[in-house]
Design a protein around this motif. Structure first.
Motif, short mmCIF file in Angstrom:
data_model
loop_
_atom_site.label_atom_id
_atom_site.label_comp_id
_atom_site.label_asym_id
_atom_site.label_seq_id
_atom_site.Cartn_x
_atom_site.Cartn_y
_atom_site.Cartn_z
N ASP A 137 0.82 -1.22 0.00
CA ASP A 137 0.00 0.00 0.00
C ASP A 137 0.85 1.27 0.00
N HIS A 146 8.08 0.57 4.91
CA HIS A 146 8.17 -0.87 4.80
C HIS A 146 9.42 -1.23 4.01
N GLY A 186 -4.37 -3.87 3.59
CA GLY A 186 -5.23 -3.96 4.76
C GLY A 186 -6.61 -4.50 4.47
N ASN A 221 6.57 -7.39 6.64
CA ASN A 221 5.34 -6.73 7.04
C ASN A 221 4.14 -7.50 6.52
N GLU A 222 3.31 -7.95 7.43
CA GLU A 222 2.03 -8.58 7.13
C GLU A 222 2.07 -9.68 6.08
N TYR A 251 -6.77 -3.25 12.67
CA TYR A 251 -7.68 -2.21 12.18
C TYR A 251 -9.13 -2.50 12.57
N PHE A 305 0.21 9.54 2.94
CA PHE A 305 1.23 9.20 1.93
C PHE A 305 0.58 8.70 0.64
N ASN A 360 -3.17 7.32 1.00
CA ASN A 360 -3.63 6.82 2.30
C ASN A 360 -3.68 8.00 3.26
C1 BDP Z 1 -1.59 -2.43 6.54
C2 BDP Z 1 -0.26 -2.23 5.84
C3 BDP Z 1 0.04 -0.77 5.51
C4 BDP Z 1 -1.20 -0.10 4.98
C5 BDP Z 1 -2.27 -0.15 6.05
C6 BDP Z 1 -3.55 0.55 5.62
O1 BDP Z 1 0.79 -2.75 6.61
O2 BDP Z 1 1.09 -0.70 4.59
O3 BDP Z 1 -0.97 1.20 4.54
O4 BDP Z 1 -2.58 -1.50 6.30
O5 BDP Z 1 -4.38 -0.11 5.01
O6 BDP Z 1 -2.15 -3.56 6.04
O7 BDP Z 1 -3.68 1.74 5.85
#
Ligand code: BDP
Length: 593
Positions: free
Chosen positions: A162, A333, A367, A414-415, A470, A556, A568
């Motif tokens: 993302d 990231h 996400g 990451n994830e 989230y 960003f 985002n």
């Molecule tokens: C997470 C990711 C991040 C995304 C964020 C989002 O690690 O890079 O920008 O969610 O959705 O999954 O804002």
């Protein structure tokens, strides 16, 4: 590969500025070998910067393939040593030519490119330097991606992370003069006992010198504090000033190599700090004291510059971090610039240093649950080839940052999709690999919301649990009561299962600056504050939680998507660094802890 630093034996010419530029829009440059002569046309590009936001032509912004940079470079007539070209990063791949002859390449967009061009240049003469930057991501690159040929013959770059796929020469480019017999690596580890610091070093040279002199210097005024000799050993610092979060406290290890006649061959100063990091039970200790992380997951991202480094923009970000009371950050990231990491070392900012292994997850996109596109860990998606690149990338990152006191932990991904058993086979060897390269720092990764406690298959392999959640946004949207319930239940389950420290490395809600509502509606500044407060109440109630890094420091840029309004918007600050209400809230919480 050491960070290059000027010294008595090493000199530097910065090559930043306007370079000639040629985007290979019709993909003919390779067949025509355009590097053989001066680039066609008269276009120019700024270095360092991302290419994408500088030009009005959309074909350049969205180009998938090669961008060529070129400039004439003078090798100073006094340089009779090796001549090295170094770029802080070229995203994602670089090929380098000197006067039309290929001299080197590098894969991986967020770590340095270094090429020895000694045999191709002459001191006192000018040469033509050409660098091709390739912005394509493939299944076996880190991060991974896929180049798709479209019906009209054009290419589209798909990727699962993302943030916008900015490309270019993102960090400083410089020409270095380095001795022929030179220090190519040094590893420094530290500990202390009472008020005495203990510094161990191990230095590697291209060729063994006759003697090696070691000095510990105060980084501020280069006064000599201790001396020793040899390619490895230990030296003590009496009345040591420990490297401390929020303060810093650097020393330099000066390594000087001499030949038989006592002539200086090479000299390098490596900054370091004396500090200890440990995980004990559910605590993260820095110098024996429990540390509570406050701060953000960040991005190298600015208007116009994209991911290009600028000292002024970086300084403003650090000022805002200090203003808000952030004591730490995650380089989400991908590895950040040398300049950024130097600042963290110098000012006592605690860093979770992350690889560029983002998007190793076929079940989500940014996400959000994605389309049904098949399993993650399968040939052609994330497989042995990806793992091999990932392994090399971890080694390169540790090589670059291992002596940095600010780095207290590695985040190796990451994830990723850790809800499936295959993840264990992929990650177990990588965790072992990371530990074999650096036994002094804990290892972690950030866990995705779709692999919660009881579902995730790898977290027990790691030292610290880093969670991105989230609830209240992508799940249970706007229902903050439910979000709190689910979050608390999950954190307590992790706590009982693993008894490890937990850092909440992402939690956040997209927020349009200036949008207000008395009803806490999503996207309003009020909702973002309410969302943060709901999470904070849970953090304060669960003892294993030893840190909160809100997502994100600032808005960003991302690729297009219906959930992305010009990027985002989860920032505490806007993209041009104006505080949202959340920033004031966080400042209140973090400066009064
Ligand atoms: C997470 C990711 C991040 C995304 C964020 C989002 O690690 O890079 O920008 O969610 O959705 O999954 O804002």
């Amino acid at each position: 590969m050491l960070v290059m630093r000027e010294s008595r034996t090493r000199d530097c010419r910065i090559l930043n500025g306007m370079w000639r530029f040629y985007p290979d829009l019709d993909h003919t440059a390779e067949a025509e070998e355009i590097w053989r002569d001066a680039l066609p046309g008269s276009q120019q590009c700024a270095v360092p910067a991302s290419v994408n936001d500088l030009f009005t032509d959309p074909r350049i912004r969205h180009h998938v393939g090669l961008y060529f940079y070129e400039r004439m470079v003078l090798v100073p007539g006094t340089w009779d040593q090796s001549v090295i070209l170094r770029c802080g990063s070229a995203t994602h791949e670089a090929r380098v030519w000197v006067n039309g002859q290929e001299v080197g390449d590098h894969r991986g967009g967020y770590l340095p490119v270094e090429v020895d061009i000694t045999d191709h240049v002459t001191p006192g003469e000018v040469f033509r330097l050409t660098i091709a930057v390739d912005n394509r991501l493939y299944q076996d690159s880190i991060p991974p991606g896929e180049v798709v040929q479209q019906d009209d013959g054009t290419w589209r770059q798909d990727y699962r992370h993302d943030f916008f796929n900015y490309a270019g020469l993102h960090r400083s480019v410089a020409l270095w003069s380095r001795p022929r017999t030179y220090l190519h690596d040094v590893t420094i580890t530290t500990s202390y006992s009472g008020s005495t610091g203990v510094v161990s070093w191990s230095a590697d040279f291209s060729e063994a010198p006759a003697s090696i002199q070691i000095k510990v210097l105060d980084h501020r005024d280069v006064s000599v504090i201790a001396e020793s000799e040899g390619s490895s050993g230990q030296v003590e610092i009496p009345h040591v000033r420990l490297w401390t979060p929020g303060i810093g406290g650097l020393y330099d290890l000066e390594i000087s190599a001499y030949d038989e006649a006592g002539q200086l061959l090479d000299c390098h100063r490596e900054p370091f700090g004396v500090r200890e990091v440990a995980v004990e039970g559910m605590q993260f200790l820095i110098n024996g004291e429990p540390f509570y992380f406050t701060g953000f997951g960040m991005h190298e991202d600015h208007e116009t510059l994209g991911k290009g480094h600028s000292d002024a923009h970086m300084l403003q970000d650090f000022e805002l971090l200090s203003w808000i009371g952030a004591n730490s950050l995650r380089t989400s990231h991908y590895p950040y610039s040398d300049e950024f990491m130097d600042y963290c070392d110098e000012h006592g900012i605690v860093v979770i240093d992350e690889t560029a292994a983002v998007g190793l997850n076929w079940a989500i996109a940014g996400g959000i649950v994605g389309d049904e596109v098949g399993a993650t860990f399968t040939p052609g998606h994330v497989d042995d080839k990806t793992q091999a690149t990932h392994k090399d990338h971890i080694a390169e990152l540790i090589q670059r940052d291992k002596n940095r006191p600010s780095v207290v932990m590695w985040s190796i991904a990451n994830e990723p999709d850790t809800a499936v058993p295959e993840a264990r086979e992929y990650f177990a060897p990588l965790v072992e690999w990371t530990r074999s390269l650096d036994a002094t720092r804990p290892v972690g990764f950030t866990n995705v919301m779709f692999a919660p406690a009881g579902v995730d298959t790898v977290s027990d392999l790691f030292d610290v649990l880093m969670l991105n959640r989230y609830y209240g946004w992508y799940a249970h949207i706007a229902d903050l009561k439910k979000a709190q319930e689910v979050l608390r239940e999950e954190l307590e389950k992790w706590q009982d299962m693993l008894h490890k420290p937990i850092i909440m490395t992402e939690y956040g809600a997209d927020t349009v600056a200036g949008l207000h509502s008395v009803h806490n509606v999503p996207f309003s500044e009020e909702f973002q504050v309410a969302y943060l407060k709901a999470y904070e109440e849970v953090f304060d109630a669960v003892p294993a939680v030893i840190g909160e890094q809100m997502w994100n420091f600032a808005d960003f840029q991302t690729k297009f998507g219906i959930a992305r309004i010009d990027g985002n918007r989860k920032g505490a600050f806007t993209r041009d660094r104006r505080p949202k209400a959340a920033a004031t809230h966080l400042r209140q919480r973090w400066t009064t802890r």
